[in-house]
Write a protein that holds these residues in place. Structure first.
Motif, PDB file in Angstrom:
ATOM      1  N   LYS A 301      -7.613 100.544 -35.309  1.00  0.00           N
ATOM      2  CA  LYS A 301      -7.823 100.516 -36.875  1.00  0.00           C
ATOM      3  C   LYS A 301      -6.772 100.356 -37.541  1.00  0.00           C
ATOM      4  O   LYS A 301      -5.335 100.704 -37.086  1.00  0.00           O
ATOM      5  CB  LYS A 301      -8.375 101.655 -37.023  1.00  0.00           C
ATOM      6  N   LEU A 302      -6.782  99.675 -38.788  1.00  0.00           N
ATOM      7  CA  LEU A 302      -5.608  99.310 -39.620  1.00  0.00           C
ATOM      8  C   LEU A 302      -6.239  99.562 -41.177  1.00  0.00           C
ATOM      9  O   LEU A 302      -7.359  99.239 -41.376  1.00  0.00           O
ATOM     10  CB  LEU A 302      -5.143  97.891 -39.445  1.00  0.00           C
ATOM     11  N   TYR A 317       0.194  93.079 -37.323  1.00  0.00           N
ATOM     12  CA  TYR A 317      -0.217  94.345 -37.684  1.00  0.00           C
ATOM     13  C   TYR A 317      -0.443  95.221 -36.394  1.00  0.00           C
ATOM     14  O   TYR A 317      -1.247  94.736 -35.699  1.00  0.00           O
ATOM     15  CB  TYR A 317      -1.012  94.576 -38.757  1.00  0.00           C
ATOM     16  N   THR A 318       0.379  96.359 -36.246  1.00  0.00           N
ATOM     17  CA  THR A 318       0.061  97.402 -35.124  1.00  0.00           C
ATOM     18  C   THR A 318      -1.249  97.903 -35.416  1.00  0.00           C
ATOM     19  O   THR A 318      -1.473  98.741 -36.567  1.00  0.00           O
ATOM     20  CB  THR A 318       1.025  98.377 -34.992  1.00  0.00           C
ATOM     21  N   LEU A 319      -2.221  98.174 -34.314  1.00  0.00           N
ATOM     22  CA  LEU A 319      -3.518  98.721 -34.735  1.00  0.00           C
ATOM     23  C   LEU A 319      -3.275 100.242 -34.197  1.00  0.00           C
ATOM     24  O   LEU A 319      -2.340 100.733 -33.312  1.00  0.00           O
ATOM     25  CB  LEU A 319      -4.511  98.221 -33.652  1.00  0.00           C
ATOM     26  N   LYS A 320      -3.876 101.229 -34.972  1.00  0.00           N
ATOM     27  CA  LYS A 320      -3.560 102.639 -34.755  1.00  0.00           C
ATOM     28  C   LYS A 320      -4.873 103.352 -34.253  1.00  0.00           C
ATOM     29  O   LYS A 320      -5.928 102.571 -34.247  1.00  0.00           O
ATOM     30  CB  LYS A 320      -3.349 103.159 -36.065  1.00  0.00           C
ATOM     31  N   LEU A 324      -5.421 107.392 -37.575  1.00  0.00           N
ATOM     32  CA  LEU A 324      -4.515 106.242 -38.314  1.00  0.00           C
ATOM     33  C   LEU A 324      -3.090 107.001 -38.231  1.00  0.00           C
ATOM     34  O   LEU A 324      -2.470 106.833 -39.302  1.00  0.00           O
ATOM     35  CB  LEU A 324      -4.907 106.112 -39.667  1.00  0.00           C
ATOM     36  N   ARG A 327      -0.172 104.929 -32.582  1.00  0.00           N
ATOM     37  CA  ARG A 327      -0.782 103.723 -31.870  1.00  0.00           C
ATOM     38  C   ARG A 327      -1.988 103.624 -30.900  1.00  0.00           C
ATOM     39  O   ARG A 327      -2.206 104.936 -30.398  1.00  0.00           O
ATOM     40  CB  ARG A 327       0.435 103.041 -31.079  1.00  0.00           C
ATOM     41  N   GLN A 334      -2.192  94.794 -31.212  1.00  0.00           N
ATOM     42  CA  GLN A 334      -1.936  94.163 -32.414  1.00  0.00           C
ATOM     43  C   GLN A 334      -2.683  93.278 -33.039  1.00  0.00           C
ATOM     44  O   GLN A 334      -3.578  92.589 -32.208  1.00  0.00           O
ATOM     45  CB  GLN A 334      -0.182  93.349 -32.546  1.00  0.00           C
TER      46      GLN A 334
END
Length: 596
Positions: A301-302, A317-320, A324, A327, A334
């Motif tokens: 999620k982002l 963008y790095t996904l969390k 949130l 990583r 990403q």
């Protein structure tokens, strides 16, 4: 006579046929309702048997159908609320209403509600031959009304808010309907071959230019999102692959990409547009893994605030994880995006001063020990900041630093003599200016950068960490936090009860003292200006340490309220009757309760 009556006789078979069809439809729906009720009962008593039955019959049949035919789009239905619904036979309000949705062979049943508000979301798969969405209103086992929505008339990749009237009964139902995940040719499926039209971009900029800022205040801006692909996703399937798709949410608008099967590096190459109603909103981007039984598995999620978007920049963008904070699982997952937002500053300012749009679908927060501890620590930090500020002000009164106290004393005198109502916003402005200077000098951009998050990525990780801790450590941590919360709540409750008891003559002497003090305050405030009262109060505070160095700092209002007993103390002060209760009354708590 025969000729005049013949048309009525001709319409009679049609009316009978229509009545028979309606009875047949109601009977079929009642049978389905009975089957659903039996399945719910079986689920409550025999969950393992029901799961085995569903796996080998119903789910297997739907999975077989979905594997043999690929849907063209995903229909997302958000059931919000209804109005003007019919009444029951006795004239009372329906208290067990629910809706049933049917699209082709897929069916969904909403939860029951008596408030005519559901806030429930469903995802159905749209095939080319199935374009009619059937809606039925039920109250227990009785069908009250139904409606049919033609999905072919709705624009794809857009969220539509509609009020649909029901047939055969009064009432309307409010739906948020989105048709997305489209793989048809009417949407852009290859961004590499896509070229933006300069004329459309120019018209979009003119739409939000300053000269037109007051034309449509609700149209704050326009957001364009290009979703290229992702990499490094976690494997959700047994074969080490996933079936990922991406969901984009802006407020209550929800769109999604098509599903890319058997890959950890999907290439969606989709473009979406959103109407921005509030520039302070955030764009939520979530990647899921699709399963054949309509279940999804979280992959990343982002969250991107619209005010932080750099328009026209293509980047990764790095996904969390779900919280949130860290990583997401996988090989550094990403997602590649390009965001462009155009908005009107004047419309955004006008919208920021209005109520915020309600997010209809929100995840229910369940009780978790670590979440409880974290919230307590957050509140504790705020209280500690307030106490630190109070200690700083008190140190000025105590002359711990002569230079600082002298500056504060001069500032207080100048503010009381020359200050006015505009002094209050000026002080707040000076605080903002001071924080801006600190941020400019130190270079810190995130106020929560120092925050220590202790989130757990998954429930399994929760269990592993809990097992590593001893029972004594866990009980001690819970006991400390619970004791702090208990004492704080008790103090606030005692303070509130003492304030109430001051006005209701629980202690008449203290109440009459409060009356005298209030009358004196009325006379003083009427004849003496407020600035002189503040000046006198400041002189007393600053001179107390110099004239009476051994006095203890105090707050007169809290000192007075501490003399007023709370309800617990009043109950403790109450005298008991001299005669002891009999054994029968002592053994019968009901009689004791009635007597009290």
């Amino acid at each position: 006579m025969l000729g005049n009556s013949w048309p009525g006789c001709k319409r009679a078979p049609r009316m009978v046929l229509k009545h028979v069809r309606r009875q047949h439809e109601e009977l079929r729906e009642q049978l389905e309702q009975g089957c659903d009720d039996l399945m719910e009962v079986a689920e409550s008593y025999f969950p393992d048997v029901l799961q085995h039955f569903q796996r080998n019959s119903k789910l297997a049949e739907s999975s077989k159908r979905l594997k043999s035919q690929i849907w063209s789009s995903v229909v997302t239905i958000l059931l919000v609320k209804a109005k003007d619904l019919p009444l029951a036979e006795d004239g009372s309000k329906l208290n067990d209403t629910h809706f049933k949705f049917r699209l082709g062979n897929e069916k969904y049943k909403s939860k029951s509600s008596w408030t005519e508000r559901w806030l429930e979301q469903f995802d159905l798969h749209l095939f080319d031959e199935d374009q009619n969405l059937e809606i039925a209103l039920w109250n227990r086992n009785t069908l009250y009304g139904k409606a049919i929505i033609d999905l072919s008339v709705f624009q794809r990749e857009n969220t539509h808010g509609i009020w649909k009237p029901l047939e055969d009964c009064p009432g309307e139902v409010h739906l948020m309907l989105t048709i997305s995940g489209t793989t048809a040719l009417e949407t852009i499926s290859d961004l590499k071959a896509f070229k933006e039209d300069p004329r459309e971009a120019q018209l979009l900029r003119e739409r939000y230019k300053f000269l037109r800022c007051l034309q449509n205040l609700r149209d704050v801006g326009h957001l364009t999102v290009k979703v290229f692909g992702a990499t490094g996703l976690a494997a959700a399937d047994i074969g080490g692959k996933s079936d990922p798709f991406c969901v984009l949410e802006l407020g209550n608008a929800r769109l999604q990409t098509q599903t890319e099967y058997k890959t950890l590096t999907p290439n969606w190459n989709k473009i979406f547009t959103f109407n921005v109603k509030d520039i302070t909103q955030v764009l939520e981007i979530t990647v899921f893994d699709e399963d054949r039984d309509h279940r999804v598995e979280f992959l990343g999620k982002l969250v991107i605030p619209l005010l932080r978007i750099k328009s026209g920049v293509k980047r990764w963008y790095t996904l969390k994880d779900k919280n949130l904070c860290v990583r997401a699982k996988g090989n550094s997952p990403q997602i590649q995006l390009e965001l462009t937002v155009v908005w009107s500053e004047i419309r955004a300012v006008c919208r920021a001063l209005q109520p915020k749009e309600e997010k209809l679908i929100q995840q229910e927060a369940k009780f978790k020990r670590q979440l409880f501890l974290r919230n307590v620590n957050r509140l504790k930090e705020i209280i500690m900041d307030i106490l630190d500020a109070a200690r700083y002000v008190q140190s000025c009164f105590e002359w711990e630093s002569p230079v600082r106290s002298s500056i504060a004393f001069v500032f207080w005198i100048v503010a009381c003599v020359y200050g006015d109502l505009e002094t209050v916003p000026l002080v707040l402005l000076l605080i903002i200016l001071k924080n801006w200077l600190v941020r400019l000098i130190t270079g810190t951009t995130d106020a929560a950068a120092h925050y220590d998050y202790e989130y757990d990525e998954d429930d399994d990780d929760d269990k592993e960490k809990e097992e590593k801790k001893s029972i004594k450590e866990r009980l001690q941590a819970i006991q400390e936090v619970s004791q702090t919360v208990q004492n704080t709540i008790g103090y606030l409750a005692s303070l509130g009860e003492s304030t109430i008891n001051t006005f209701n003559f629980s202690v008449p002497e203290l109440t009459w003292l409060a009356v005298v003090l209030l009358l004196g305050a009325i006379l003083v405030l009427h004849f003496v200006p407020l600035r002189w009262l503040l000046l006198f109060w400041g002189l007393m505070k600053f001179s107390r340490r110099l004239l009476r160095p051994n006095t203890i700092p105090n707050n007169e209002l809290l000192d007075f309220l501490s003399r007023v007993p709370d309800n617990e103390e009043i109950n403790q002060y109450r005298e008991l009757p001299p005669s002891a209760p009999t054994d029968q009354t002592r053994n019968n708590p009901k009689k004791k309760l009635k007597g009290s």
